[in-house]
Motif scaffolding. Sequence first.
Motif, PDB file in Angstrom:
ATOM      1  N   PRO A 177       0.744  -0.821   0.303  1.00 43.17           N
ATOM      2  CA  PRO A 177       0.021   0.013   0.131  1.00 43.17           C
ATOM      3  C   PRO A 177       1.231   1.309   0.301  1.00 43.17           C
ATOM      4  N   LEU A 178       0.285   2.357  -0.429  1.00 44.65           N
ATOM      5  CA  LEU A 178       0.973   3.686  -0.656  1.00 44.65           C
ATOM      6  C   LEU A 178       1.010   4.426   0.618  1.00 44.65           C
ATOM      7  N   SER A 179       0.892   3.973   1.569  1.00 48.09           N
ATOM      8  CA  SER A 179       1.318   4.475   3.577  1.00 48.09           C
ATOM      9  C   SER A 179       0.834   3.301   4.489  1.00 48.09           C
ATOM     10  N   GLN A 180       1.709   3.328   5.128  1.00 48.74           N
ATOM     11  CA  GLN A 180       0.830   2.451   6.288  1.00 48.74           C
ATOM     12  C   GLN A 180       1.218   2.902   7.985  1.00 48.74           C
ATOM     13  N   ARG A 181       0.567   2.259   8.249  1.00 45.78           N
ATOM     14  CA  ARG A 181       1.016   3.180  10.211  1.00 45.78           C
ATOM     15  C   ARG A 181       0.859   1.788  11.072  1.00 45.78           C
ATOM     16  N   VAL A 182       2.091   1.822  11.515  1.00 45.09           N
ATOM     17  CA  VAL A 182       1.967   0.938  12.369  1.00 45.09           C
ATOM     18  C   VAL A 182       2.583   1.296  14.003  1.00 45.09           C
ATOM     19  N   SER A 183       2.180   0.123  15.004  1.00 49.78           N
ATOM     20  CA  SER A 183       2.548   1.212  15.685  1.00 49.78           C
ATOM     21  C   SER A 183       3.378   0.016  17.309  1.00 49.78           C
ATOM     22  N   THR A 184       4.427  -0.534  16.669  1.00 50.97           N
ATOM     23  CA  THR A 184       5.135  -1.946  17.425  1.00 50.97           C
ATOM     24  C   THR A 184       5.397  -1.997  17.026  1.00 50.97           C
ATOM     25  N   LEU A 185       7.427  -1.970  17.546  1.00 54.55           N
ATOM     26  CA  LEU A 185       8.497  -2.472  16.978  1.00 54.55           C
ATOM     27  C   LEU A 185       8.497  -3.692  16.492  1.00 54.55           C
ATOM     28  N   PHE A 186       9.716  -3.953  16.138  1.00 51.30           N
ATOM     29  CA  PHE A 186       9.567  -5.672  15.541  1.00 51.30           C
ATOM     30  C   PHE A 186       7.991  -5.865  14.477  1.00 51.30           C
ATOM     31  N   TYR A 187       7.574  -5.519  14.132  1.00 48.04           N
ATOM     32  CA  TYR A 187       5.533  -5.676  13.615  1.00 48.04           C
ATOM     33  C   TYR A 187       6.184  -6.286  11.583  1.00 48.04           C
ATOM     34  N   ASN A 188       6.696  -7.135  11.479  1.00 51.58           N
ATOM     35  CA  ASN A 188       6.214  -7.228   9.896  1.00 51.58           C
ATOM     36  C   ASN A 188       5.381  -6.708   8.754  1.00 51.58           C
ATOM     37  N   ILE A 189       5.707  -5.597   8.187  1.00 60.33           N
ATOM     38  CA  ILE A 189       5.049  -4.872   6.922  1.00 60.33           C
ATOM     39  C   ILE A 189       5.578  -5.027   5.423  1.00 60.33           C
ATOM     40  N   SER A 190       4.435  -5.164   5.260  1.00 64.60           N
ATOM     41  CA  SER A 190       4.503  -6.080   3.541  1.00 64.60           C
ATOM     42  C   SER A 190       4.489  -4.833   2.915  1.00 64.60           C
ATOM     43  N   ALA A 191       5.840  -4.752   1.500  1.00 68.17           N
ATOM     44  CA  ALA A 191       5.284  -3.649   0.762  1.00 68.17           C
ATOM     45  C   ALA A 191       5.664  -4.253  -0.436  1.00 68.17           C
ATOM     46  N   ASP A 192       4.606  -4.346  -1.510  1.00 67.88           N
ATOM     47  CA  ASP A 192       4.930  -4.886  -3.119  1.00 67.88           C
ATOM     48  C   ASP A 192       5.682  -3.523  -3.591  1.00 67.88           C
TER      49      ASP A 192
ATOM     50  N   ALA B 297       8.232   3.520 -22.117  1.00 65.29           N
ATOM     51  CA  ALA B 297       7.740   5.061 -20.873  1.00 65.29           C
ATOM     52  C   ALA B 297       7.159   4.290 -19.138  1.00 65.29           C
ATOM     53  N   ILE B 298       7.888   5.133 -18.115  1.00 65.99           N
ATOM     54  CA  ILE B 298       7.408   4.740 -16.973  1.00 65.99           C
ATOM     55  C   ILE B 298       7.158   6.082 -15.882  1.00 65.99           C
ATOM     56  N   SER B 299       6.176   5.584 -14.685  1.00 62.60           N
ATOM     57  CA  SER B 299       5.757   6.360 -13.913  1.00 62.60           C
ATOM     58  C   SER B 299       5.788   5.877 -12.329  1.00 62.60           C
ATOM     59  N   THR B 300       5.700   6.758 -11.441  1.00 60.41           N
ATOM     60  CA  THR B 300       6.221   5.972 -10.419  1.00 60.41           C
ATOM     61  C   THR B 300       5.646   6.599  -9.607  1.00 60.41           C
ATOM     62  N   ALA B 301       5.020   5.657  -8.532  1.00 62.37           N
ATOM     63  CA  ALA B 301       4.124   6.887  -6.993  1.00 62.37           C
ATOM     64  C   ALA B 301       5.161   6.073  -6.000  1.00 62.37           C
ATOM     65  N   ASP B 302       5.552   6.834  -4.625  1.00 60.05           N
ATOM     66  CA  ASP B 302       6.808   6.160  -3.522  1.00 60.05           C
ATOM     67  C   ASP B 302       5.245   6.297  -2.353  1.00 60.05           C
ATOM     68  N   GLY B 303       5.613   5.663  -1.554  1.00 65.63           N
ATOM     69  CA  GLY B 303       5.633   4.743  -0.516  1.00 65.63           C
ATOM     70  C   GLY B 303       5.381   5.107   0.741  1.00 65.63           C
ATOM     71  N   GLU B 304       5.420   4.995   1.949  1.00 66.11           N
ATOM     72  CA  GLU B 304       5.459   5.833   3.210  1.00 66.11           C
ATOM     73  C   GLU B 304       5.257   4.538   3.931  1.00 66.11           C
ATOM     74  N   VAL B 305       5.810   4.234   5.001  1.00 64.65           N
ATOM     75  CA  VAL B 305       5.550   3.927   6.966  1.00 64.65           C
ATOM     76  C   VAL B 305       5.693   4.735   7.545  1.00 64.65           C
ATOM     77  N   ASN B 306       4.527   4.998   8.987  1.00 56.25           N
ATOM     78  CA  ASN B 306       5.005   5.683   9.649  1.00 56.25           C
ATOM     79  C   ASN B 306       5.277   4.467  11.112  1.00 56.25           C
ATOM     80  N   VAL B 307       5.943   4.441  11.272  1.00 53.89           N
ATOM     81  CA  VAL B 307       6.345   3.935  12.946  1.00 53.89           C
ATOM     82  C   VAL B 307       5.250   4.646  13.745  1.00 53.89           C
ATOM     83  N   ALA B 308       4.630   4.771  14.227  1.00 52.80           N
ATOM     84  CA  ALA B 308       3.865   5.632  15.665  1.00 52.80           C
ATOM     85  C   ALA B 308       4.205   4.635  17.495  1.00 52.80           C
ATOM     86  N   VAL B 309       5.206   4.576  17.727  1.00 51.77           N
ATOM     87  CA  VAL B 309       5.037   3.565  18.685  1.00 51.77           C
ATOM     88  C   VAL B 309       4.610   3.932  19.377  1.00 51.77           C
ATOM     89  N   LEU B 310       3.091   2.542  20.296  1.00 55.65           N
ATOM     90  CA  LEU B 310       2.596   2.936  21.262  1.00 55.65           C
ATOM     91  C   LEU B 310       3.209   2.208  22.429  1.00 55.65           C
TER      92      LEU B 310
END
Length: 183
Positions: free
Chosen positions: A8-23, A126-139
Amino acid sequence: EAALNISPLSQRVSTLFYNISADVDINASAAVYAAQGKVFFNPNILEVVALEEGNFLKKDGQSTFFISKVNNSAGFIEFAATRLGPVGGVSGKGSLVEVTFQAKSGGNSSLALQNVILIDSGQAIAISTADGEVNVAVLDGDVTNDCKVNIFDLATVGKAFGSQEGQAGFNPAADLKRDGIIN
């Protein structure tokens, strides 16, 4: 004639050591025979724990060749993949690369696509690209990464209680003190 994006283009996780999938996903009207590129990330926030070829180039059952390089210190992956044999390229939608990151610390990390090249029959597409982002907000205490601290977190810690790093049953997310022991 082709669009690549982090999914996904944007993800938010709140735990360290959590696995995050990004294709690295592709939507191509052109017939793609081979692809290469890099994905840059913040190595202070994330580290790659798994990387494999997606289904796009081999979706019609064609054999492929895939190589990749992970540099967790510098914060990038490189990938290259090609179909094998005289068959043509493929079009449509799918995944070129499947990456699993692990959250190392709190903060934001972009997932930036760079140096991407797609070809069919030796011609660049010819290509176009869209970057993603991960936010790790530790709770603190959110062991289950649902942005809440509740009985599910306590049960997860209880299940791993008494285990140490390297032992069966050890869950790094339940190690709230980060000392390698669930106590």
